[in-house]
Design a protein around this motif. Structure first.
Motif, PDB file in Angstrom:
ATOM      1  N   GLY A  13       0.822  -1.210   0.000  1.00  0.00           N
ATOM      2  CA  GLY A  13       0.000   0.000   0.000  1.00  0.00           C
ATOM      3  C   GLY A  13       0.853   1.256   0.000  1.00  0.00           C
ATOM      4  N   LEU A  14       1.914   1.240   0.779  1.00  0.00           N
ATOM      5  CA  LEU A  14       2.833   2.377   0.821  1.00  0.00           C
ATOM      6  C   LEU A  14       3.536   2.545  -0.523  1.00  0.00           C
ATOM      7  N   GLU A  15       3.971   1.442  -1.105  1.00  0.00           N
ATOM      8  CA  GLU A  15       4.613   1.514  -2.419  1.00  0.00           C
ATOM      9  C   GLU A  15       3.639   2.063  -3.458  1.00  0.00           C
ATOM     10  N   LEU A  16       2.380   1.631  -3.389  1.00  0.00           N
ATOM     11  CA  LEU A  16       1.368   2.103  -4.328  1.00  0.00           C
ATOM     12  C   LEU A  16       1.183   3.618  -4.210  1.00  0.00           C
ATOM     13  N   ALA A  17       1.072   4.110  -2.997  1.00  0.00           N
ATOM     14  CA  ALA A  17       0.909   5.550  -2.782  1.00  0.00           C
ATOM     15  C   ALA A  17       2.115   6.321  -3.312  1.00  0.00           C
ATOM     16  N   THR A  18       3.303   5.793  -3.072  1.00  0.00           N
ATOM     17  CA  THR A  18       4.534   6.435  -3.539  1.00  0.00           C
ATOM     18  C   THR A  18       4.593   6.470  -5.065  1.00  0.00           C
ATOM     19  N   LYS A  19       4.248   5.359  -5.694  1.00  0.00           N
ATOM     20  CA  LYS A  19       4.282   5.286  -7.161  1.00  0.00           C
ATOM     21  C   LYS A  19       3.232   6.208  -7.778  1.00  0.00           C
ATOM     22  N   ARG A  20       2.056   6.291  -7.154  1.00  0.00           N
ATOM     23  CA  ARG A  20       1.018   7.210  -7.664  1.00  0.00           C
ATOM     24  C   ARG A  20       1.492   8.650  -7.596  1.00  0.00           C
ATOM     25  N   GLN A  21       2.159   9.019  -6.497  1.00  0.00           N
ATOM     26  CA  GLN A  21       2.656  10.388  -6.361  1.00  0.00           C
ATOM     27  C   GLN A  21       3.756  10.670  -7.381  1.00  0.00           C
ATOM     28  N   GLU A  22       4.658   9.722  -7.559  1.00  0.00           N
ATOM     29  CA  GLU A  22       5.735   9.881  -8.536  1.00  0.00           C
ATOM     30  C   GLU A  22       5.155  10.011  -9.948  1.00  0.00           C
ATOM     31  N   HIS A  23       4.124   9.238 -10.249  1.00  0.00           N
ATOM     32  CA  HIS A  23       3.449   9.293 -11.555  1.00  0.00           C
ATOM     33  C   HIS A  23       2.843  10.682 -11.770  1.00  0.00           C
ATOM     34  N   ASP A  25       3.730  13.481 -10.275  1.00  0.00           N
ATOM     35  CA  ASP A  25       4.830  14.452 -10.391  1.00  0.00           C
ATOM     36  C   ASP A  25       5.438  14.433 -11.790  1.00  0.00           C
ATOM     37  N   LEU A  26       5.631  13.234 -12.335  1.00  0.00           N
ATOM     38  CA  LEU A  26       6.171  13.119 -13.692  1.00  0.00           C
ATOM     39  C   LEU A  26       5.211  13.722 -14.714  1.00  0.00           C
ATOM     40  N   ASP A  27       3.923  13.491 -14.524  1.00  0.00           N
ATOM     41  CA  ASP A  27       2.909  14.044 -15.421  1.00  0.00           C
ATOM     42  C   ASP A  27       3.002  15.567 -15.433  1.00  0.00           C
ATOM     43  N   ALA A  28       3.113  16.160 -14.249  1.00  0.00           N
ATOM     44  CA  ALA A  28       3.230  17.612 -14.144  1.00  0.00           C
ATOM     45  C   ALA A  28       4.527  18.119 -14.783  1.00  0.00           C
ATOM     46  N   ALA A  29       5.622  17.406 -14.560  1.00  0.00           N
ATOM     47  CA  ALA A  29       6.907  17.808 -15.136  1.00  0.00           C
ATOM     48  C   ALA A  29       6.877  17.737 -16.660  1.00  0.00           C
ATOM     49  N   ILE A  30       6.281  16.686 -17.184  1.00  0.00           N
ATOM     50  CA  ILE A  30       6.179  16.522 -18.641  1.00  0.00           C
ATOM     51  C   ILE A  30       5.338  17.650 -19.232  1.00  0.00           C
ATOM     52  N   LYS A  48       8.531  10.151 -20.238  1.00  0.00           N
ATOM     53  CA  LYS A  48       7.302   9.450 -20.625  1.00  0.00           C
ATOM     54  C   LYS A  48       7.451   7.935 -20.459  1.00  0.00           C
ATOM     55  N   LYS A  49       8.628   7.430 -20.772  1.00  0.00           N
ATOM     56  CA  LYS A  49       8.883   5.994 -20.620  1.00  0.00           C
ATOM     57  C   LYS A  49       8.849   5.612 -19.142  1.00  0.00           C
ATOM     58  N   ARG A  50       9.442   6.446 -18.298  1.00  0.00           N
ATOM     59  CA  ARG A  50       9.428   6.205 -16.846  1.00  0.00           C
ATOM     60  C   ARG A  50       7.991   6.258 -16.322  1.00  0.00           C
ATOM     61  N   LYS A  51       7.216   7.224 -16.819  1.00  0.00           N
ATOM     62  CA  LYS A  51       5.818   7.358 -16.406  1.00  0.00           C
ATOM     63  C   LYS A  51       5.028   6.101 -16.779  1.00  0.00           C
ATOM     64  N   LEU A  52       5.261   5.571 -17.953  1.00  0.00           N
ATOM     65  CA  LEU A  52       4.575   4.355 -18.389  1.00  0.00           C
ATOM     66  C   LEU A  52       4.967   3.161 -17.518  1.00  0.00           C
ATOM     67  N   ALA A  53       6.244   3.058 -17.170  1.00  0.00           N
ATOM     68  CA  ALA A  53       6.701   1.973 -16.297  1.00  0.00           C
ATOM     69  C   ALA A  53       6.037   2.089 -14.918  1.00  0.00           C
ATOM     70  N   LEU A  54       5.902   3.313 -14.429  1.00  0.00           N
ATOM     71  CA  LEU A  54       5.232   3.514 -13.146  1.00  0.00           C
ATOM     72  C   LEU A  54       3.770   3.090 -13.230  1.00  0.00           C
TER      73      LEU A  54
END
Length: 71
Positions: A13-23, A25-30, A48-54
């Motif tokens: 659950g913690l990993e999921l929350a972290t990955k959602r936040q990183e996703h 953040d990447l969306d905003a940066a892109i 974009k590739k990192r975002k897709l992997a997330l």
């Protein structure tokens, strides 16, 4: 699928929350880099590739944490 113990479920659950936040953040940066017009195409492609992997990892985690319930 075997039921998870609470500690393992909490860890995922913690990993999921972290990955959602990183996703997010990447969306905003892109979006910001694309709008600036100054972005390097290679950098945007990597982001974009990192975002897709997330997104793939998020989907996998959701599948483990929220199993389908057959009604």
């Amino acid at each position: 699928m075997l039921p998870m113990d609470k500690q393992h479920e909490a860890k995922l659950g913690l990993e999921l929350a972290t990955k959602r936040q990183e996703h997010a953040d990447l969306d905003a940066a892109i979006a910001t880099l694309s709008a600036s017009g100054l972005a390097d195409a290679t950098l945007l492609q990597r982001l974009k590739k990192r975002k897709l992997a997330l997104k793939d990892r998020i989907t996998e985690l959701e599948r483990h944490l929220l199993p389908d319930i057959i009604a």
